[in-house]
Design an enzyme around this catalytic site. Sequence first.
Site, PDB file in Angstrom:
ATOM      1  N   ASP A   1     -14.885   3.248   8.705  1.00 50.36           N
ATOM      2  CA  ASP A   1     -13.834   4.173   8.251  1.00 50.36           C
ATOM      3  C   ASP A   1     -14.366   5.106   7.167  1.00 50.36           C
ATOM      4  O   ASP A   1     -14.053   6.292   7.154  1.00 50.36           O
ATOM      5  CB  ASP A   1     -12.618   3.401   7.723  1.00 50.36           C
ATOM      6  CG  ASP A   1     -11.639   4.358   7.064  1.00 50.36           C
ATOM      7  OD1 ASP A   1     -11.108   5.219   7.784  1.00 50.36           O
ATOM      8  OD2 ASP A   1     -11.460   4.294   5.835  1.00 50.36           O
TER       9      ASP A   1
ATOM     10  N   ARG B   1     -14.141  13.376   9.089  1.00 49.10           N
ATOM     11  CA  ARG B   1     -12.857  14.025   9.414  1.00 49.10           C
ATOM     12  C   ARG B   1     -12.486  15.046   8.352  1.00 49.10           C
ATOM     13  O   ARG B   1     -11.931  16.103   8.659  1.00 49.10           O
ATOM     14  CB  ARG B   1     -11.759  12.949   9.528  1.00 49.10           C
ATOM     15  CG  ARG B   1     -11.873  12.132  10.809  1.00 49.10           C
ATOM     16  CD  ARG B   1     -11.037  10.859  10.731  1.00 49.10           C
ATOM     17  NE  ARG B   1      -9.676  11.138  10.377  1.00 49.10           N
ATOM     18  CZ  ARG B   1      -8.914  10.349   9.596  1.00 49.10           C
ATOM     19  NH1 ARG B   1      -9.389   9.224   9.115  1.00 49.10           N
ATOM     20  NH2 ARG B   1      -7.683  10.688   9.321  1.00 49.10           N
TER      21      ARG B   1
ATOM     22  N   LYS C   1      -8.612  -0.805   6.191  1.00 49.53           N
ATOM     23  CA  LYS C   1      -8.932  -1.274   4.831  1.00 49.53           C
ATOM     24  C   LYS C   1      -7.964  -2.365   4.382  1.00 49.53           C
ATOM     25  O   LYS C   1      -8.356  -3.329   3.734  1.00 49.53           O
ATOM     26  CB  LYS C   1      -8.909  -0.083   3.864  1.00 49.53           C
ATOM     27  CG  LYS C   1     -10.129   0.825   4.074  1.00 49.53           C
ATOM     28  CD  LYS C   1     -10.036   2.135   3.352  1.00 49.53           C
ATOM     29  CE  LYS C   1      -9.061   3.067   4.009  1.00 49.53           C
ATOM     30  NZ  LYS C   1      -9.242   4.495   3.776  1.00 49.53           N
TER      31      LYS C   1
ATOM     32  N   HIS D   1       0.853  -1.188   0.000  1.00 47.35           N
ATOM     33  CA  HIS D   1       0.000   0.000   0.000  1.00 47.35           C
ATOM     34  C   HIS D   1       0.885   1.233   0.000  1.00 47.35           C
ATOM     35  O   HIS D   1       1.872   1.300   0.734  1.00 47.35           O
ATOM     36  CB  HIS D   1      -0.882   0.003   1.258  1.00 47.35           C
ATOM     37  CG  HIS D   1      -1.755   1.214   1.334  1.00 47.35           C
ATOM     38  ND1 HIS D   1      -2.929   1.329   0.624  1.00 47.35           N
ATOM     39  CD2 HIS D   1      -1.603   2.393   2.006  1.00 47.35           C
ATOM     40  CE1 HIS D   1      -3.467   2.510   0.866  1.00 47.35           C
ATOM     41  NE2 HIS D   1      -2.684   3.173   1.696  1.00 47.35           N
TER      42      HIS D   1
ATOM     43  N   SER E   1      -7.253   4.278   9.833  1.00 45.40           N
ATOM     44  CA  SER E   1      -8.052   4.335   8.614  1.00 45.40           C
ATOM     45  C   SER E   1      -7.407   3.489   7.505  1.00 45.40           C
ATOM     46  O   SER E   1      -8.063   2.636   6.890  1.00 45.40           O
ATOM     47  CB  SER E   1      -8.152   5.808   8.198  1.00 45.40           C
ATOM     48  OG  SER E   1      -8.655   5.930   6.904  1.00 45.40           O
TER      49      SER E   1
END
Length: 433
Positions: free
Chosen positions: A161, A168, A187, A82, A183
């Site tokens: 989230d 947010r 995922k 990621h 967050s």
Amino acid sequence: MRMVDVIHNKRNGQALTNEEIEFFVKGYTKGDIPDYQASALMMAIYFQGMNPRETAVLTKAMVDSGETIDLSGIQGHKVDKHSTGGVGDKITFIVGPLVASAGVPVAKMSGRGLGHTGGTLDKLEAIDGLQIEMSKEKFINNVNKHKLAVAGQTGNLAPADKKLYALRDVTATVEAIPLIAGSIMSKKLASGADSIVLDVKTGSGAFMKTLEDSEALAKEMVAIGNNLGRKTVAIISDMNQPLGFEVGNANEIKEAVDILQGAKVDDLRELSLEIASHMTVLAGAFSDYDEARITLEANLDNGQAFEAFRQFIIAQGGDVSMIDDKTKLPQAKFHVDVTADEEGFVAEIDAESIGTAAMYLGAGRATKEDEINHAVGITLKKKIGDTVQKGDVLVTLHADSESPENSIKKVKQAYRFSSEHVDRPTLIHKVIR
Ligand code: URA
């Protein structure tokens, strides 16, 4: 339990109990806790922080708020990567097939882009016919057969989230490290991989502008992953200028293919090898980093990584002739050079401005409804540390209009010059385990 007491406790600097965190996440996801109380808690966390236990419990509660992807039908140790997002980041297209070429399965769920960074799925769709929507069975079969599949994220991963991130975004509470870490990791954890390599970007074009903040975020994410049973490594890499030379959808596919065919574009090849080496070691394919690196470098040079990419494209219905002959990728109508108005050494290339210039050309979306133009993009001709004479080409814009004024202006704003020698930036700052 009352939400007002949870807010009160955090406001006063107390660590929340596991029950308090779970009560909040469940209640907010169901709609029992209103936005104004969730906002107050987010602001309290912004100022008071969370300890590692609280962050792990928050993340787990967000994972449990929705579906988790069951990848147990895939043989072998599944690794995921990621990136926290950057301009010109086409690493997935290199690392996915490279890791697959070492026999390690990569089952990748990716997203689309909004704003100045393009999304993995948008870029892949520069290849005609390539399908990113597929059944779970097909996804798993493709990974078993080709060691690589890339699909769009399903709607119901970590819905807590999704709701909290939207809140947010409009309450000035995005930039809290435990909240960002939770967050992102919720995922990733819901996507089912056994191990995760995180590419945490740092610098002017990154979410985290300073090395200190990037390191704090990386440490939090690694701790969450390891606490929740996934082997996790983070690499902190530089985003003080775009990665590689190409920005835009077809452009980035083309550059990724160049690397898969053995091209030595230094930052791109180097970061891909770094990430892929850690992924394959976590998967147990090699005993250590050096051993992984030797094989992976060879696989870039001997065509095996490129062949893994070809097989992935064919399996997902894409027209493989477009990467066998890259001139078949979408081409823009005009190629407009932007030249230097002064001489010196390139000292800065604000990646965000380059990303915005590409978005103005049509390579990205300003709103969710915008259509992507796969053909347009930017080729950088000068990077940090290069010498420049007045009139030298800084970038070439690939555009569908003859005179893309907004993009030209944005590119000129992105470059800053120095009269003194400038070193090339360090690419890999740290590895956090
Ligand atoms: N990306 C995410 O997914 N979440 C954040 O909080 C910030 C960036």
